[in-house]
Write an enzyme that holds these catalytic residues in place. Structure first.
Site, PDB file in Angstrom:
ATOM      1  N   TYR A  32      -3.851   3.914  -5.685  1.00  0.00           N
ATOM      2  CA  TYR A  32      -3.906   2.782  -6.189  1.00  0.00           C
ATOM      3  C   TYR A  32      -4.404   1.522  -5.334  1.00  0.00           C
ATOM      4  O   TYR A  32      -4.123   1.647  -4.219  1.00  0.00           O
ATOM      5  CB  TYR A  32      -2.541   2.397  -6.983  1.00  0.00           C
ATOM      6  CG  TYR A  32      -1.472   1.919  -6.218  1.00  0.00           C
ATOM      7  CD1 TYR A  32      -0.826   2.716  -5.230  1.00  0.00           C
ATOM      8  CD2 TYR A  32      -1.082   0.655  -6.030  1.00  0.00           C
ATOM      9  CE1 TYR A  32       0.114   2.282  -4.552  1.00  0.00           C
ATOM     10  CE2 TYR A  32      -0.293   0.064  -5.296  1.00  0.00           C
ATOM     11  CZ  TYR A  32       0.449   0.806  -4.586  1.00  0.00           C
ATOM     12  OH  TYR A  32       1.579   0.577  -3.745  1.00  0.00           O
ATOM     13  N   ARG A  51     -10.517   0.245   1.282  1.00  0.00           N
ATOM     14  CA  ARG A  51      -9.289   0.985   1.197  1.00  0.00           C
ATOM     15  C   ARG A  51      -9.075   1.841   0.300  1.00  0.00           C
ATOM     16  O   ARG A  51      -8.422   2.941   0.427  1.00  0.00           O
ATOM     17  CB  ARG A  51      -7.883   0.015   1.316  1.00  0.00           C
ATOM     18  CG  ARG A  51      -6.766   0.675   1.710  1.00  0.00           C
ATOM     19  CD  ARG A  51      -5.605  -0.234   2.422  1.00  0.00           C
ATOM     20  NE  ARG A  51      -5.414  -1.079   1.118  1.00  0.00           N
ATOM     21  CZ  ARG A  51      -4.252  -2.035   0.959  1.00  0.00           C
ATOM     22  NH1 ARG A  51      -3.689  -1.944   2.111  1.00  0.00           N
ATOM     23  NH2 ARG A  51      -4.056  -2.613  -0.123  1.00  0.00           N
ATOM     24  N   LYS A 146      -2.985   4.669   0.116  1.00  0.00           N
ATOM     25  CA  LYS A 146      -2.117   4.062  -0.707  1.00  0.00           C
ATOM     26  C   LYS A 146      -1.857   4.736  -2.168  1.00  0.00           C
ATOM     27  O   LYS A 146      -2.557   4.535  -3.162  1.00  0.00           O
ATOM     28  CB  LYS A 146      -2.788   2.625  -1.137  1.00  0.00           C
ATOM     29  CG  LYS A 146      -1.839   1.503  -1.778  1.00  0.00           C
ATOM     30  CD  LYS A 146      -2.513   0.282  -1.584  1.00  0.00           C
ATOM     31  CE  LYS A 146      -1.805  -0.843  -2.408  1.00  0.00           C
ATOM     32  NZ  LYS A 146      -0.475  -1.080  -1.887  1.00  0.00           N
TER      33      LYS A 146
HETATM   34  N1  PDD Z   1       2.100  -3.216  -1.633  1.00  0.00           N
HETATM   35  N2  PDD Z   1       2.816  -1.645   3.119  1.00  0.00           N
HETATM   36  C1  PDD Z   1       2.920  -1.023   1.696  1.00  0.00           C
HETATM   37  C2  PDD Z   1       3.924   0.144   1.682  1.00  0.00           C
HETATM   38  C3  PDD Z   1       2.537  -1.518   0.532  1.00  0.00           C
HETATM   39  O1  PDD Z   1       2.970  -1.092  -0.353  1.00  0.00           O
HETATM   40  C4  PDD Z   1       1.611  -2.825   0.783  1.00  0.00           C
HETATM   41  C5  PDD Z   1       1.267  -3.640  -0.438  1.00  0.00           C
HETATM   42  C6  PDD Z   1       1.610  -3.252   1.994  1.00  0.00           C
HETATM   43  C7  PDD Z   1       0.707  -4.573   2.221  1.00  0.00           C
HETATM   44  O2  PDD Z   1      -0.482  -4.347   2.082  1.00  0.00           O
HETATM   45  P1  PDD Z   1      -1.642  -5.626   1.502  1.00  0.00           P
HETATM   46  O3  PDD Z   1      -1.744  -6.668   2.498  1.00  0.00           O
HETATM   47  O4  PDD Z   1      -3.005  -4.850   1.471  1.00  0.00           O
HETATM   48  O5  PDD Z   1      -1.297  -5.936   0.085  1.00  0.00           O
HETATM   49  C8  PDD Z   1       2.043  -2.668   3.231  1.00  0.00           C
HETATM   50  C9  PDD Z   1       1.258  -3.576  -2.919  1.00  0.00           C
HETATM   51  C10 PDD Z   1       1.195  -5.057  -3.132  1.00  0.00           C
HETATM   52  C11 PDD Z   1       1.970  -2.949  -4.015  1.00  0.00           C
HETATM   53  O6  PDD Z   1       2.275  -2.027  -4.017  1.00  0.00           O
HETATM   54  O7  PDD Z   1       2.613  -3.680  -4.946  1.00  0.00           O
END
Ligand code: PDD
Length: 283
Positions: A32, A51, A146
């Site tokens: 996701y 990503r 992710k």
């Molecule tokens: N989460 N680390 C983890 C485990 C995350 O799930 C996320 C983001 C990040 C930060 O990534 P970014 O800066 O690209 O949002 C780091 C999203 C927001 C979520 O799961 O809702």
């Protein structure tokens, strides 16, 4: 009523249905993205789509769309919602098949998109910082993908909630990894230190954004191994994510971080990041 995108069709969220045999449901077999949208403009969309491709490659699901198609769908979902600032959620699972661990042959992935109001940090959180608690990282070893298999992250987040905190700071073998849904970085002697970008953390788009604006305003930034000791004695500790942007952790395990207030480097980076967002929205 919120409209969602499911396998090329638009429908009210209440009417969106998937099979109980979807491998996303059965195995957490999917990936996701969450893309922040400011004033109806997706911020750092190319980085999020890159990503997404990286995660899809990692779990060997073919990307169902070109970046141009994704962009079009993202634009459409933004237009179908009334709020200006949105969090666009994209999910791709391996698809529907009888329950069996190996990849099924030639099945179509399930593609789902929804949009919710973007929950930006409150002014209270920006001004005073937030509480976090530490724990051993108990997740799998491919946190750079992710994936929707987020049980480890969910349990970690609940650990924070159970301890009146908003996030966890996780360590693996004595080194800082990340939080449950955010990256973690520290400030030591005026330099921003972030964990190495390896398989143990998500390569956050916001973390990259902080790196970019730090270079712009000439604050040193480095990716390196960060020991638990370094976190506990850091001048500042921050969380970054698409929803949190950047917020300071001012209490870690009931102890003040640095002065117990968001630090001087935080304030500069926070302002530079807000300027970057505003500049993008205006461009
Ligand atoms: N989460 N680390 C983890 C485990 C995350 O799930 C996320 C983001 C990040 C930060 O990534 P970014 O800066 O690209 O949002 C780091 C999203 C927001 C979520 O799961 O809702």
């Amino acid at each position: 009523m919120s409209l969602v995108f499911l396998n090329g069709e638009w429908c009210p969220i209440e009417d969106a249905k998937i099979s109980v045999l979807d491998r996303g449901f059965i195995f957490g077999d999917g990936v996701y993205e969450v893309i922040p949208v400011y004033r109806r403009r997706p911020y750092r969309e190319p980085q999020h789509l890159a990503r997404l491709q990286y995660s899809l490659n990692g779990v060997r699901i073919a990307n169902p769309y070109s970046n141009e198609d994704w962009s079009r769908h993202i634009q459409q979902i933004i237009e179908r919602h009334s709020f200006e600032d949105q969090a666009v959620y994209i999910q791709v699972t391996r698809g529907v098949a009888p329950r069996n661990h190996p990849f099924p042959e030639a099945i179509a992935p399930t593609v789902f998109m929804m949009s919710n109001p973007l929950k930006r940090p409150s002014s209270e959180q920006v001004e005073h910082g937030v509480r976090a608690v530490s724990m051993e990282d108990q997740r799998w070893l491919h946190c750079d993908y992710k994936t929707t298999a987020l049980l480890g992250n969910v349990l970690a987040c609940q650990y924070a909630v159970d301890h009146q905190a908003i996030e966890v700071v996780q360590f693996r073998n004595g080194l800082l990894t990340e939080a449950s849904s955010s990256n973690v970085m520290i400030v030591q002697d005026g330099c921003i230190l972030a964990p190495q970008k390896n398989h143990l953390i998500l390569h956050g788009i916001t973390m990259n954004g902080v790196e970019e604006v730090a270079h712009r305003i000439e604050v040193p930034f480095e990716y390196t191994d960060i020991s638990e000791e370094a976190v506990r004695t850091a001048d500042e500790v921050w969380l970054t994510s698409s929803a949190k942007e950047v917020v300071a952790i001012t209490t870690l395990d009931d102890k003040a971080v640095g002065t117990g207030k968001p630090g001087a480097v935080f304030k500069r980076i926070y302002t530079a990041l807000q300027d970057d967002i505003a500049g993008y929205v205006a461009s």
